[in-house]
Design a protein around this motif. Structure first.
Motif: not given
Ligand SMILES: *Cc1c(COP(=O)(O)O)cnc(C)c1O
Length: 217
Positions: A45-47, A66-68, A150-152, A190-192, A206-211
Motif C-alpha cells: 500500500e502507498n498510504r 509500505m511502499i509509498g 534497497l528500493m527504486g 519492478g512494477m506492472s 516486485v511490486r505489482i498492482g494493475s497487472a
C-alpha cells in the motif's frame, strides 16, 4: 478483469526466489481477500491510513508492505504491524521509525529508496547517502530498525533501454553495498510495466498492482 487469471499469469513469470508484492492501493478489502484466498500473503500500500484500515479488516497473517512516501506523523499507526517499509528517502525518517518500533516492541525492517529515475518528482536518496547511513552504524543508532535492502523506481517511459539501465545501475549499487554490508538482502524493483526487466536485472521483490487487479481509476 479476471483477477485470478491475471494473478496466475503473473505468478508463472516470477521465479521462486523473487517475492511478489501485490499492490492493493485503491482496491477494496473484497478484492484483496480474493487474492488472499488464492494464497497471496504479501500486499503493498502507498498510504498509511488506507493500509491501517485494511489491516484491521483482513487476516493477520498478511505481510503489509509500505511502499509509498513515509509520512512521519503517521508511522505510529503502522508501527505495530507493518512488515517492511520500502520508502526510506531520508536518514531522519529512521529516528521516528526507531521511536515507534521501540514503543511497539518490534524490530522494524526497512529499505533505503534510491533515486534512479530521471524525474525529479520521484523520491529517494543517492548511493552516497545510502552508504553514509550504512556506515554510520545504524544498528547502534536505531536498535529497533534493520536496513535489509534497497528500493527504486525507474523512469516512467516507453523506452525500455532507459528502464533496464536504471535497474542495472541500482543492482550494481546494491552489489557493491552488499559486499560491505551483508545484511542487505532485498532489492525491491519492478512494477506492472517493467517487472520482467527488473527480474532479469536482479530484483528480489516486485511490486505489482494493475497487472493483477486491472487499471486504477
Ligand atoms: C502503485 C505502485 C506500484 C504498482 O504499480 P503498478 O503499475 O500498478 O504495478 C509499485 N510501486 C509503487 C511505489 C507504487 O506506488
Amino acid at each position: 478483469m479476471d483477477i485470478q487469471q491475471n494473478y496466475e499469469n503473473i505468478l508463472r513469470q516470477i521465479p521462486a526466489d523473487v517475492t511478489l508484492i501485490a499492490v492493493s492501493k485503491t482496491r477494496t478489502v473484497e478484492e484483496i481477500r480474493q487474492l488472499y484466498d488464492l494464497g497471496q500473503r504479501d500486499f503493498g500500500e502507498n498510504r498509511i491510513q488506507e493500509m491501517v484500515e485494511k489491516h484491521s479488516e483482513l487476516p493477520k497473517d498478511i505481510r503489509w508492505h509500505m511502499i509509498g512516501p513515509v509520512q512521519e506523523n503517521k508511522i505510529k499507526y503502522m508501527a505495530d504491524f507493518v512488515h517492511i517499509i520500502h520508502g526510506i528517502d531520508k536518514v531522519k525518517r529512521l529516528k521516528e521509525i526507531q521511536n515507534q518500533a521501540e514503543k511497539a516492541g518490534r524490530i522494524q525492517e526497512v529499505l533505503l529508496q534510491l533515486h534512479i529515475a530521471k524525474e525529479d518528482t520521484k523520491f529517494g536518496m543517492s548511493a552516497e547517502e545510502a552508504e553514509e547511513i550504512l556506515k554510520s552504524n545504524p544498528q547502534q543508532l536505531y536498535p529497533n530498525v534493520r536496513i535489509t535492502g534497497l528500493m527504486g523506481m525507474a523512469t516512467f517511459t516507453e523506452d525500455m533501454d532507459v528502464v533496464r539501465n536504471e535497474f542495472r545501475g541500482l543492482k550494481n549499487i546494491f552489489g557493491d553495498l552488499q559486499k560491505k554490508f551483508p545484511a542487505l538482502v532485498n532489492l525491491s524493483m519492478g512494477m506492472s510495466g517493467d517487472f520482467e526487466i527488473a527480474i532479469e536485472e536482479g530484483s528480489t521483490m516486485v511490486r505489482i498492482g494493475s497487472a493483477i487487479f486491472g487499471e486504477r481509476n
